[in-house]
Design an enzyme around this catalytic site. Sequence first.
Site, mmCIF file in Angstrom:
data_model
loop_
_atom_site.group_PDB
_atom_site.id
_atom_site.type_symbol
_atom_site.label_atom_id
_atom_site.label_comp_id
_atom_site.label_asym_id
_atom_site.label_seq_id
_atom_site.Cartn_x
_atom_site.Cartn_y
_atom_site.Cartn_z
ATOM 1 N N ASP A 273 0.887 -1.168 0.000
ATOM 2 C CA ASP A 273 0.000 0.000 0.000
ATOM 3 C C ASP A 273 0.920 1.212 0.000
ATOM 4 O OD1 ASP A 273 -1.840 2.013 0.486
ATOM 5 O OD2 ASP A 273 -2.925 0.913 2.042
ATOM 6 N N HIS A 363 -12.991 -2.924 7.196
ATOM 7 C CA HIS A 363 -12.907 -1.473 6.962
ATOM 8 C C HIS A 363 -13.940 -1.041 5.926
ATOM 9 C CE1 HIS A 363 -10.443 -2.391 3.375
ATOM 10 N NE2 HIS A 363 -9.712 -3.169 4.149
ATOM 11 N N HIS A 367 -11.916 6.330 0.861
ATOM 12 C CA HIS A 367 -11.939 7.687 1.421
ATOM 13 C C HIS A 367 -11.736 8.684 0.296
ATOM 14 C CE1 HIS A 367 -7.567 7.283 0.972
ATOM 15 N NE2 HIS A 367 -7.716 6.089 1.503
ATOM 16 N N GLU A 397 -11.183 0.362 -2.163
ATOM 17 C CA GLU A 397 -10.134 -0.515 -1.641
ATOM 18 C C GLU A 397 -10.631 -1.635 -0.730
ATOM 19 O OE1 GLU A 397 -7.626 1.345 1.396
ATOM 20 O OE2 GLU A 397 -8.582 3.272 0.983
ATOM 21 N N ARG A 419 -5.600 -6.855 -0.358
ATOM 22 C CA ARG A 419 -6.335 -5.605 -0.571
ATOM 23 C C ARG A 419 -5.968 -5.101 -1.961
ATOM 24 N NH1 ARG A 419 -5.164 -3.199 3.746
ATOM 25 N NH2 ARG A 419 -3.446 -1.814 3.215
HETATM 26 MN MN LIG Z 1 -6.365 4.295 0.987
#
Ligand SMILES: [Mn+2]
Length: 451
Positions: A273, A363, A367, A397, A419
Amino acid sequence: MNITMDEFKARRDKVLEKLAPNSIAILPAASIKQRNSDTEYPFRQNSDFYYLTGFNEADAVLVLSKGAQGQAQEYVHGFTLFCLPKDETAELWTGKRAGMDGAKRLYGADAAYPLAEIDRHLPAMLQNKTKLYYHFAEEQEFDKRLNAWLKQAKQKALASGRATGQKSNSFPEAMVDISAIVHELRLYKSALEVETMRRGAKISADAHTKLMRTVKPGLNERQVEAEFIYQIMQQGCKTVAYTTIVGGGANACTLHYTANDAVLQAGDLVLIDAGGEYNNYAADITRTFPINGKFTVAQAAIYNLVLAAQQQGIKAAQPGQRWSAIQEAIVEVIVAGLRELNILQGTQQQLIKKQAYRRFYMHSSGHWLGLDTHDVGKYRLQGDYRVLELGMVLTVEPGLYFAADDATIDAKWRGIGVRIEDDVLITATGNEVLTAAAPKTIAEIEALMIG
Ligand SMILES: [Mn+2]
C-alpha cells in the site's frame, strides 16, 4: 500542470464570497517541527493554507478580510500575508524566501507584512469585524496567540470608547470554524488538480508495476519500500503521500503494518500500500501479488473475490450514486464469495444484515483523496451519505484478511491478506480510474512476473 496563481486567487475569492459581511478569516501555515537537536522533520505545508495560497514557506499567516466597515485604511484589503522577510544570512542557511515583495508579486497578496510585526497588526485587523473564521483547536500555540490578539482588540475598543464617549461593536462576536468552507471547496477537484493527480497516480502506478518485476523471495520488505520511494522520486514526487506498507504473508493482515522488516518468503503474497505525493497531491494504491510470481489455488480464490468486489465497487462510483453505494456493492460480492468458498454459512441477506463479513473485511470502501491522503470533505450531509458528483476523487479498496491463528476457518485460508486499491475520479458520465496503469488481474500479474 502546476496550479496557477489565478486558480489560487479564484479559491480565495470563493472563500471570501462565503464569509459573512464584515468578517475576517485567519489561517496559519504549518510550522517546522524539530526532530532532535539541530534536525527537523521534513516540512509539509498545511493543506488548507496551501490550497488558498500555493505558498510553501513555514509559519506564514493568511488573513482574508471581507468588508471595510470601520476598518483602518491600512487594512481594507482582501488578502494579507504575513511571512518571513528577505534576509541574506538566514536564506544562506534555510533557502530562498519570497519576502514581502514576492508575497505580493508572486502570490497575489494585496498586502504583506513581516511575521515579526503580526502582534502589532492583527489586533487592529480584528477591530470592527463581526465574525472570525479560524481552525479551532488544531495548533495550541497559535490558539494562544489568537486569544492574545483578541484580548488586545477588545482592550483597544474599550479604550477608544472611553476616549470618544462612543460605544461600538468593535470586535468579533462569533467564531466560526473555517474548515467547513474550505473543505467543501477542496472536495471538488478542478481541471488542473485532476491533471496533477493523474500524473501522481501514473507515477505511483508505474512504481507498483516496477515492484512486481523486482520482488523475489529473500528480499526484505524494507528493500521493497526503498525501491518504491526510489521510483516515485525519480519521476518527480517529493516524497510518499503516507507511510508505505509492505506486508509479506500474514503481515498483510495488520491493516496499518509499517514495520516493513521481514524477509519475503516464496509461497506467500505481499501486500503493498504505497503512493507518491506529487505537487502536494496524494496518490494511494494497494496491490497484492505472489512473492514468487505464481498464485496458489487458495490465494487465487481470495484474490479473485477481492478483485470482483473492487470492480463492482468502482462501477458503483458514479455521479448520482450515494457514497454508501460503493460499500454496498462490495459487500454483496464479498458475502456471496465467502459463502461460495464455505467460509461463511447462511443466507446472503442475513449475513449482510449481521455484518458477518466484518471478521474478514473490517474497513470501509475507501476515502476522499486530494491534498491529503485521507482527504477532507464530509461523507454525510444532514445525516445521509452524500451523492457523488463530478470532480470528486476517492479510493475504492476492499480487502479480505484471514488471521494466521484463526482456528475457525480452514487452514488453507490462514495468513492470507489481500487488498486492492485504486484512485477513482467521478466524471460527468461515470468515472476514470486514475491508477489503472498498475496491473491487477492474475493473468496480468503472473505474465509480468514470470513471463
Ligand atoms: Mn487508501
